[in-house]
Design a protein around this motif. Structure first.
Motif, PDB file in Angstrom:
ATOM      1  N   UNK A 103       6.190  11.271  28.343  1.00 56.44           N
ATOM      2  CA  UNK A 103       4.855  11.583  28.858  1.00 56.44           C
ATOM      3  C   UNK A 103       3.892  10.484  27.989  1.00 56.44           C
ATOM      4  N   UNK A 104       2.631  10.383  28.371  1.00 57.02           N
ATOM      5  CA  UNK A 104       1.594   9.919  27.874  1.00 57.02           C
ATOM      6  C   UNK A 104       0.526  10.965  27.503  1.00 57.02           C
ATOM      7  N   UNK A 105       0.122  10.933  26.161  1.00 56.43           N
ATOM      8  CA  UNK A 105      -1.024  11.745  25.957  1.00 56.43           C
ATOM      9  C   UNK A 105      -2.377  11.304  26.297  1.00 56.43           C
ATOM     10  N   UNK A 106      -3.157  11.896  27.112  1.00 57.80           N
ATOM     11  CA  UNK A 106      -4.453  11.728  27.001  1.00 57.80           C
ATOM     12  C   UNK A 106      -5.295  12.912  26.599  1.00 57.80           C
ATOM     13  N   UNK A 107      -6.585  12.464  26.035  1.00 62.05           N
ATOM     14  CA  UNK A 107      -7.355  13.181  25.435  1.00 62.05           C
ATOM     15  C   UNK A 107      -8.695  13.472  26.258  1.00 62.05           C
ATOM     16  N   UNK A 108      -9.015  14.625  27.032  1.00 66.54           N
ATOM     17  CA  UNK A 108     -10.068  14.763  27.963  1.00 66.54           C
ATOM     18  C   UNK A 108     -11.545  14.638  27.263  1.00 66.54           C
ATOM     19  N   UNK A 164       9.881  10.570  37.583  1.00 59.64           N
ATOM     20  CA  UNK A 164      10.654  11.728  36.882  1.00 59.64           C
ATOM     21  C   UNK A 164      10.649  12.886  37.906  1.00 59.64           C
ATOM     22  N   UNK A 165      11.689  13.553  38.137  1.00 62.45           N
ATOM     23  CA  UNK A 165      11.685  14.874  38.713  1.00 62.45           C
ATOM     24  C   UNK A 165      11.097  15.850  37.886  1.00 62.45           C
ATOM     25  N   UNK A 166       9.873  16.554  38.314  1.00 65.51           N
ATOM     26  CA  UNK A 166       9.406  17.573  37.608  1.00 65.51           C
ATOM     27  C   UNK A 166      10.151  19.043  37.796  1.00 65.51           C
ATOM     28  N   UNK A 167       9.924  19.892  36.767  1.00 68.69           N
ATOM     29  CA  UNK A 167      10.461  21.319  37.009  1.00 68.69           C
ATOM     30  C   UNK A 167       9.781  22.052  38.145  1.00 68.69           C
TER      31      UNK A 167
END
Length: 167
Positions: A103-108, A164-167
């Motif tokens: 994942x990559x973190x983004x800060x709204x 990537x396959x997500x849940x």
């Protein structure tokens, strides 16, 4: 009591003794493969310490999950060590159940955070109180919508890497 860790002032010291073991129990459950027992509301964040570069693991509650966009939204205190670590190194991995995701973190920004709060509050007051125990999440959302300013919680959006396959 006010302590300082990693250059950040904290009002409560970290738990010690048996309380530390209880607080770290969800991390142990993820490590031994029992992540599905904790459900989809919790994820294990792997983050690199900004001061010494060591890998740390923190279990966090998911505020919202968007399968269409492939992202998880977390609420954070601005002085949380894991939050500050993500600000320094936004590329990381998370574990949900028994699956790992890059994942990559983004800060709204403030407007996007207000939108997140508004969407979250529509889920009901119990849900809003759980996200912000002081009960101010709903008040801040209505204040933002009417043009008044309020202290919104800090949010982190974790976007899954492509392919990537997500849940």
């Amino acid at each position: 009591m006010r302590t300082e860790r990693h250059g950040v002032h904290h009002h409560l010291p970290p738990p010690g003794g048996w309380r530390r073991h209880v607080a770290r129990l969800p991390v142990t459950l993820f490590r031994v493969g029992l992540g599905p027992v904790l459900g989809r509301r919790l994820l294990l964040l792997h983050h690199t310490d900004r001061a010494d570069g060591h890998l740390h693991h923190t279990v966090l509650e998911v505020i919202a999950y968007d399968a269409e966009r492939g992202c998880w939204i977390l609420a954070a205190p601005a002085d949380a060590p894991w939050y500050l670590d993500l600000r320094a190194a936004p590329l990381t991995t998370v574990q949900v159940g028994n699956h790992h995701y890059a994942v990559t973190a983004h800060f709204p920004d403030a407007d996007e955070a207000a939108e997140i709060v508004t969407r979250y509050v529509t889920g009901g007051p119990r849900r809003a109180r759980r996200a912000c125990p002081s009960g101010r999440l709903a008040e801040n959302a209505s204040a933002r919508a009417s043009g008044r300013t309020g202290n919104l919680p800090t949010f982190v959006r974790l976007d899954v890497a492509l392919g990537q396959r997500l849940p």
